[in-house]
Design a protein around this motif. Structure first.
Motif, PDB file in Angstrom:
ATOM      1  N   CYS A 321       0.841  -1.195   0.000  1.00 12.42           N
ATOM      2  CA  CYS A 321       0.000   0.000   0.000  1.00 12.42           C
ATOM      3  C   CYS A 321       0.880   1.251   0.000  1.00 12.42           C
ATOM      4  CB  CYS A 321      -0.909   0.026   1.222  1.00 12.42           C
ATOM      5  SG  CYS A 321      -2.150  -1.290   1.277  1.00 12.42           S
ATOM      6  N   THR A 336      -3.860   0.658  -3.078  1.00 14.79           N
ATOM      7  CA  THR A 336      -3.607  -0.717  -2.670  1.00 14.79           C
ATOM      8  C   THR A 336      -3.081  -1.517  -3.849  1.00 14.79           C
ATOM      9  OG1 THR A 336      -5.787  -1.589  -3.255  1.00 14.79           O
ATOM     10  CG2 THR A 336      -5.584  -0.480  -1.120  1.00 14.79           C
ATOM     11  N   PRO A 337      -2.629  -2.750  -3.640  1.00 14.60           N
ATOM     12  CA  PRO A 337      -2.299  -3.596  -4.788  1.00 14.60           C
ATOM     13  C   PRO A 337      -3.484  -3.720  -5.742  1.00 14.60           C
ATOM     14  CG  PRO A 337      -1.448  -4.568  -2.785  1.00 14.60           C
ATOM     15  CD  PRO A 337      -2.289  -3.404  -2.366  1.00 14.60           C
ATOM     16  N   VAL A 340      -7.056  -5.569  -5.301  1.00 17.40           N
ATOM     17  CA  VAL A 340      -7.983  -5.249  -4.211  1.00 17.40           C
ATOM     18  C   VAL A 340      -9.070  -4.322  -4.735  1.00 17.40           C
ATOM     19  CG1 VAL A 340      -8.224  -4.148  -1.957  1.00 17.40           C
ATOM     20  CG2 VAL A 340      -6.202  -5.537  -2.465  1.00 17.40           C
ATOM     21  N   HIS A 370      -8.720   0.158  -7.016  1.00 15.00           N
ATOM     22  CA  HIS A 370      -7.771  -0.177  -5.947  1.00 15.00           C
ATOM     23  C   HIS A 370      -7.252   1.059  -5.213  1.00 15.00           C
ATOM     24  CE1 HIS A 370      -5.305   0.638  -9.455  1.00 15.00           C
ATOM     25  NE2 HIS A 370      -4.226   0.714  -8.698  1.00 15.00           N
ATOM     26  N   ILE A 399      -5.633  -8.453   0.721  1.00 17.68           N
ATOM     27  CA  ILE A 399      -4.428  -8.715  -0.070  1.00 17.68           C
ATOM     28  C   ILE A 399      -4.060 -10.193  -0.001  1.00 17.68           C
ATOM     29  CG2 ILE A 399      -1.941  -8.260  -0.188  1.00 17.68           C
ATOM     30  CD1 ILE A 399      -2.598  -5.375   0.768  1.00 17.68           C
ATOM     31  N   ARG A 403      -3.967 -13.256  -3.249  1.00 16.20           N
ATOM     32  CA  ARG A 403      -2.726 -13.921  -3.677  1.00 16.20           C
ATOM     33  C   ARG A 403      -3.006 -15.305  -4.210  1.00 16.20           C
ATOM     34  NH1 ARG A 403       0.960 -11.912   1.448  1.00 16.20           N
ATOM     35  NH2 ARG A 403       1.507  -9.889   0.558  1.00 16.20           N
TER      36      ARG A 403
END
Length: 403
Positions: A321, A336-337, A340, A370, A399, A403
């Motif tokens: 983040c 965020t990644p 998300v 995101h 997060i 993954r």
């Protein structure tokens, strides 16, 4: 015998689809209950000048009722416009002419009037990506085609702006927030300000400059308003909601007399005039020299809360983040990644007792999911710490699941 009739069928105009949804959701959290909210750009109640207001309201009723409690001219009370012109000149180094300034019912009405005067269905309107969602609604509500121009830490990207102006029909308008932008909190450099004004002047495209947060810099630094750099091409939209109190619902527009005249005519077909009581209060507040001392208090408070937010974000947000570091105003912007979806996380956030605004509505077309906006203006340091701890746990879980 009575006959039953069919209920009416309301055939809503296309422009009403989704109008105001994002703003309504934010305002619904004005009374957040037990939720720690980072949602609305609400000023801290501690900054409201209640003691002075009590005195002024007494004066309004006892001695100024014929003016303060009456209708006003559509362009605003002459006394307020004169005082406002002097205040703008003191802060920006240039003074609008009498016919180049009008009073509006808040900044959002100024944007709505501007859209009504300039935007036909299908017209292009350029904005920062991201930008204030209320402005997007104002332009799309008139069926304008809103397009985002890329930004970076220094503000609007001049090369991206030039490319947007060189492709397709010439836009009717560029809308920007150079000072502590909503939603990112970014503060344009002086070089960017000059470049954007010059590019738009060269192409003949008007610029709408929103200065809602201009007076709320944490440390003094003179960065010129776009309007002071280019009154021939810039219309400035301001509001007293952030620096006086939002219940007054009062703002202004300063620009070319031709455009201000058209906006005054459009206002005659909306609310006809801003409230006389609010105008009288603002004029007396400004003329009495009350605003600057109160602004000093507000700046210190918001600087402290911004610092508390930065520290909490560093402690609690998971790896991957990032966020902006505002030097004024109300907002920080978290990225965020990419996997998300901050919109989808809103219900779970509420269950955890924390509220934020997802980033998607701040982009025309809502393409980027995101990001999220955090407002620290109305939340004290202890609440900031606990709220960001809760938000960090939520983002860490999201997060991990992605993954």
């Amino acid at each position: 015998m009575t006959t039953q009739s069919a209920p009416p069928v309301y055939r809503f105009a296309r422009r009403t689809e989704g109008a105001g949804d994002g703003v309504s959701a934010i305002l619904s959290l004005a009374d957040p209950g037990d939720t720690i909210t980072f949602s609305g750009g609400f000023p801290a109640p501690e900054t409201f000048p209640t003691e002075v207001l009590g005195q002024l309201l007494g004066d309004a009723v006892s001695s100024a009722a014929p003016v303060a409690l009456q209708y006003t001219a559509t362009e605003g009370l002459a006394a307020l416009r004169g005082t406002l012109r002097s205040w703008i000149a003191a802060g920006q180094g240039a003074e609008p002419a009498d016919d180049a300034l009008m009073v509006t019912s808040g900044g959002i009405e100024a944007l709505s009037l501007l859209a009504r005067c300039l935007v036909d269905p299908g017209d292009r309107v350029l904005v920062e990506g991201p930008t204030y969602l209320g402005a997007i609604t104002a332009f799309t509500g008139l069926e304008g085609r809103v397009e985002a121009v890329a930004t970076d830490e220094e503000g609007l990207d001049p090369d991206a702006l030039a490319a947007a102006l060189a492709s397709g029909p010439l836009p009717k308008l560029l809308y920007v927030i150079p000072d502590f932008q909503n939603p990112t909190g970014r503060w344009w450099t002086t070089e960017r300000r000059r470049a954007v004004v010059e590019i738009c002047r060269r192409h003949g495209v008007p610029v709408a400059e929103d200065v809602a947060y201009r007076e709320l810099a944490f440390a003094p630094e003179d960065r010129p308003s776009l309007w002071s750099l280019g009154p021939d091409v810039v219309v400035q939209v301001g509001t007293f909601s952030k620096i006086f109190f939002p219940g007054v619902r009062l703002g202004w527009a300063a620009g070319a007399p031709e455009l201000i005249g058209a906006m005054v005519a459009a206002k005659q077909n909306s609310d006809q005039c801003a409230g006389g009581l609010g105008q009288w209060l603002v004029e007396r507040y400004l003329a009495g020299g009350h605003l600057e001392p109160r602004l000093a208090v507000a700046r210190r408070l918001y600087a402290e809360r911004a610092a508390a937010l930065q520290a909490a974000l560093a402690r609690h947000l998971p790896a991957g983040c990032s966020w902006t570091r505002p030097e004024g105003g109300f907002f920080a912007w978290v990225t965020t990644p990419a996997g998300v979806d901050t919109t989808a996380l809103v219900p779970e956030a509420r269950l955890r007792g924390v509220a934020y605004v997802p980033g998607a509505p701040f982009f025309p077309g809502r393409a980027e999911t995101h990001h999220l906006r955090l407002s620290y203006s109305r939340t004290d340091a202890d609440q900031i710490e606990e709220g960001i701890r809760r938000l960090g746990g939520l983002l860490a879980s999201a997060i991990e699941e992605d993954r």
